[in-house]
Write an enzyme that holds these catalytic residues in place. Sequence first.
Site, PDB file in Angstrom:
ATOM      1  NE  ARG A  90      -4.253  -0.150   2.449  1.00  0.00           N
ATOM      2  CZ  ARG A  90      -5.131  -1.111   2.672  1.00  0.00           C
ATOM      3  NH1 ARG A  90      -4.790  -2.359   2.550  1.00  0.00           N
ATOM      4  NH2 ARG A  90      -6.349  -0.817   2.976  1.00  0.00           N
ATOM      5  NE  ARG A 113     -13.383  -3.379   7.500  1.00  0.00           N
ATOM      6  CZ  ARG A 113     -12.582  -3.499   6.446  1.00  0.00           C
ATOM      7  NH1 ARG A 113     -12.638  -4.593   5.688  1.00  0.00           N
ATOM      8  NH2 ARG A 113     -11.742  -2.543   6.123  1.00  0.00           N
TER       9      ARG A 113
HETATM   10  P1  AP5 Z   1      -8.338  -3.541   4.457  1.00  0.00           P
HETATM   11  O1  AP5 Z   1      -9.152  -4.541   5.162  1.00  0.00           O
HETATM   12  O2  AP5 Z   1      -7.329  -4.023   3.467  1.00  0.00           O
HETATM   13  O3  AP5 Z   1      -9.329  -2.485   3.828  1.00  0.00           O
HETATM   14  P2  AP5 Z   1      -9.426  -1.795   2.377  1.00  0.00           P
HETATM   15  O4  AP5 Z   1      -8.284  -1.881   1.442  1.00  0.00           O
HETATM   16  O5  AP5 Z   1      -9.825  -0.429   2.749  1.00  0.00           O
HETATM   17  O6  AP5 Z   1     -10.357  -2.678   1.642  1.00  0.00           O
HETATM   18  P3  AP5 Z   1     -11.735  -3.177   2.086  1.00  0.00           P
HETATM   19  O7  AP5 Z   1     -11.591  -4.443   2.867  1.00  0.00           O
HETATM   20  O8  AP5 Z   1     -12.517  -2.072   2.737  1.00  0.00           O
HETATM   21  O9  AP5 Z   1     -12.419  -3.393   0.690  1.00  0.00           O
HETATM   22  P4  AP5 Z   1     -12.239  -4.493  -0.453  1.00  0.00           P
HETATM   23  O10 AP5 Z   1     -11.664  -3.844  -1.660  1.00  0.00           O
HETATM   24  O11 AP5 Z   1     -11.572  -5.732   0.063  1.00  0.00           O
HETATM   25  O12 AP5 Z   1     -13.772  -4.757  -0.746  1.00  0.00           O
HETATM   26  P5  AP5 Z   1     -14.746  -5.952  -0.312  1.00  0.00           P
HETATM   27  O13 AP5 Z   1     -14.481  -7.136  -1.170  1.00  0.00           O
HETATM   28  O14 AP5 Z   1     -14.800  -6.140   1.174  1.00  0.00           O
HETATM   29  O15 AP5 Z   1      -7.546  -2.622   5.494  1.00  0.00           O
HETATM   30  C1  AP5 Z   1      -8.157  -2.097   6.641  1.00  0.00           C
HETATM   31  C2  AP5 Z   1      -7.143  -1.274   7.416  1.00  0.00           C
HETATM   32  O16 AP5 Z   1      -6.030  -2.117   7.840  1.00  0.00           O
HETATM   33  C3  AP5 Z   1      -6.460  -0.127   6.647  1.00  0.00           C
HETATM   34  O17 AP5 Z   1      -7.233   1.054   6.655  1.00  0.00           O
HETATM   35  C4  AP5 Z   1      -5.146   0.018   7.421  1.00  0.00           C
HETATM   36  O18 AP5 Z   1      -5.334   0.707   8.617  1.00  0.00           O
HETATM   37  C5  AP5 Z   1      -4.801  -1.430   7.743  1.00  0.00           C
HETATM   38  N1  AP5 Z   1      -3.977  -2.065   6.687  1.00  0.00           N
HETATM   39  C6  AP5 Z   1      -4.312  -3.142   5.929  1.00  0.00           C
HETATM   40  N2  AP5 Z   1      -3.327  -3.434   5.058  1.00  0.00           N
HETATM   41  C7  AP5 Z   1      -2.351  -2.513   5.268  1.00  0.00           C
HETATM   42  C8  AP5 Z   1      -1.094  -2.257   4.659  1.00  0.00           C
HETATM   43  N3  AP5 Z   1      -0.626  -3.018   3.650  1.00  0.00           N
HETATM   44  N4  AP5 Z   1      -0.363  -1.210   5.112  1.00  0.00           N
HETATM   45  C9  AP5 Z   1      -0.793  -0.436   6.135  1.00  0.00           C
HETATM   46  N5  AP5 Z   1      -1.986  -0.592   6.739  1.00  0.00           N
HETATM   47  C10 AP5 Z   1      -2.754  -1.640   6.326  1.00  0.00           C
HETATM   48  O19 AP5 Z   1     -16.135  -5.296  -0.789  1.00  0.00           O
HETATM   49  C11 AP5 Z   1     -16.647  -4.136  -0.161  1.00  0.00           C
HETATM   50  C12 AP5 Z   1     -18.181  -4.254  -0.099  1.00  0.00           C
HETATM   51  O20 AP5 Z   1     -18.704  -4.237  -1.431  1.00  0.00           O
HETATM   52  C13 AP5 Z   1     -18.696  -5.559   0.535  1.00  0.00           C
HETATM   53  O21 AP5 Z   1     -19.902  -5.300   1.209  1.00  0.00           O
HETATM   54  C14 AP5 Z   1     -18.965  -6.482  -0.684  1.00  0.00           C
HETATM   55  O22 AP5 Z   1     -19.978  -7.432  -0.420  1.00  0.00           O
HETATM   56  C15 AP5 Z   1     -19.395  -5.454  -1.731  1.00  0.00           C
HETATM   57  N6  AP5 Z   1     -19.011  -5.825  -3.111  1.00  0.00           N
HETATM   58  C16 AP5 Z   1     -17.887  -6.475  -3.524  1.00  0.00           C
HETATM   59  N7  AP5 Z   1     -17.898  -6.602  -4.874  1.00  0.00           N
HETATM   60  C17 AP5 Z   1     -19.037  -5.984  -5.311  1.00  0.00           C
HETATM   61  C18 AP5 Z   1     -19.603  -5.768  -6.610  1.00  0.00           C
HETATM   62  N8  AP5 Z   1     -19.000  -6.203  -7.727  1.00  0.00           N
HETATM   63  N9  AP5 Z   1     -20.781  -5.101  -6.682  1.00  0.00           N
HETATM   64  C19 AP5 Z   1     -21.402  -4.643  -5.551  1.00  0.00           C
HETATM   65  N10 AP5 Z   1     -20.924  -4.831  -4.305  1.00  0.00           N
HETATM   66  C20 AP5 Z   1     -19.743  -5.490  -4.181  1.00  0.00           C
END
Ligand code: AP5
Length: 216
Positions: free
Chosen positions: A90, A162
């Site tokens: 990231r 979350r």
């Molecule tokens: P992390 O858990 O990695 O959060 P993020 O990158 O913000 O990603 P999300 O999990 O929010 O989203 P996603 O893209 O995986 O989407 P999802 O599939 O769930 O990180 C959280 C925290 O941890 C960070 O803020 C940081 O503090 C820390 N962290 C983690 N990694 C780090 C690193 N490398 N360095 C530093 N800090 C770090 O889908 C989202 C929603 O949309 C769900 O409800 C799903 O059902 C829905 N959805 C999915 N696909 C679709 C679609 N095609 N159409 C409609 N809805 C959909």
Amino acid sequence: MENNGYRIVFLGPPGAGKGTQASLLSEKYGIKKISTGDILREAVRKGTELGKKAKKYMDAGELVPDDIIIGLIEEQIQGVDSFILDGFPRTMKQAEALDRLLSERGKPLSHVIFVNVPDEEIVKRLTARRVCPNCGAVYNMIYNPPKRDEICDVCGTPLVQRSDDREDVIRNRLKVYRESTAPLIDYYREKGIFYEVNGVGKVEEVLRRIEGVLRG
Ligand code: AP5
């Protein structure tokens, strides 16, 4: 599709569907999924040292310090030939550290898949996301609701939101993404392993687009 040799990074803004797609690919092709967000949330839940250090950053939508995350990934990829990284790297420092680790083994990344979704769709998705605190299943109250109101289909546990899925924190996560993570797009594009996939559409459609990229 053979899984041998796939070393994939999922890149993209928060809520783009990286975790959803990484889980589907992992199950379908038996490739290990490594999600830094999931590992950190589990550590917070268990109250480990890692969890205590990470919690304040996560709740604010800020990144956990690079040295903590790089150490964690180093442990996770030890002895693993094929993997999907969800949420890592990231920052430029993380990307460079990953390159070093992989080049020492002569097994570089095969694909960086950028799942692209516009900001307003992200806010809509993330405010409607619910997760199971027991088995980790992810739902969406708009696009993929559970069968019974806010109860996990898999294990029957009440779903939760979350702590970083509040709109003000989501906006900060988007800002942090633009400042620290978006520069990786050019970094990987120059390496010739970068593929952009439209993340808008049904989950199965997005999966088909990603499988198309992996087939080449
Ligand atoms: P992390 O858990 O990695 O959060 P993020 O990158 O913000 O990603 P999300 O999990 O929010 O989203 P996603 O893209 O995986 O989407 P999802 O599939 O769930 O990180 C959280 C925290 O941890 C960070 O803020 C940081 O503090 C820390 N962290 C983690 N990694 C780090 C690193 N490398 N360095 C530093 N800090 C770090 O889908 C989202 C929603 O949309 C769900 O409800 C799903 O059902 C829905 N959805 C999915 N696909 C679709 C679609 N095609 N159409 C409609 N809805 C959909």
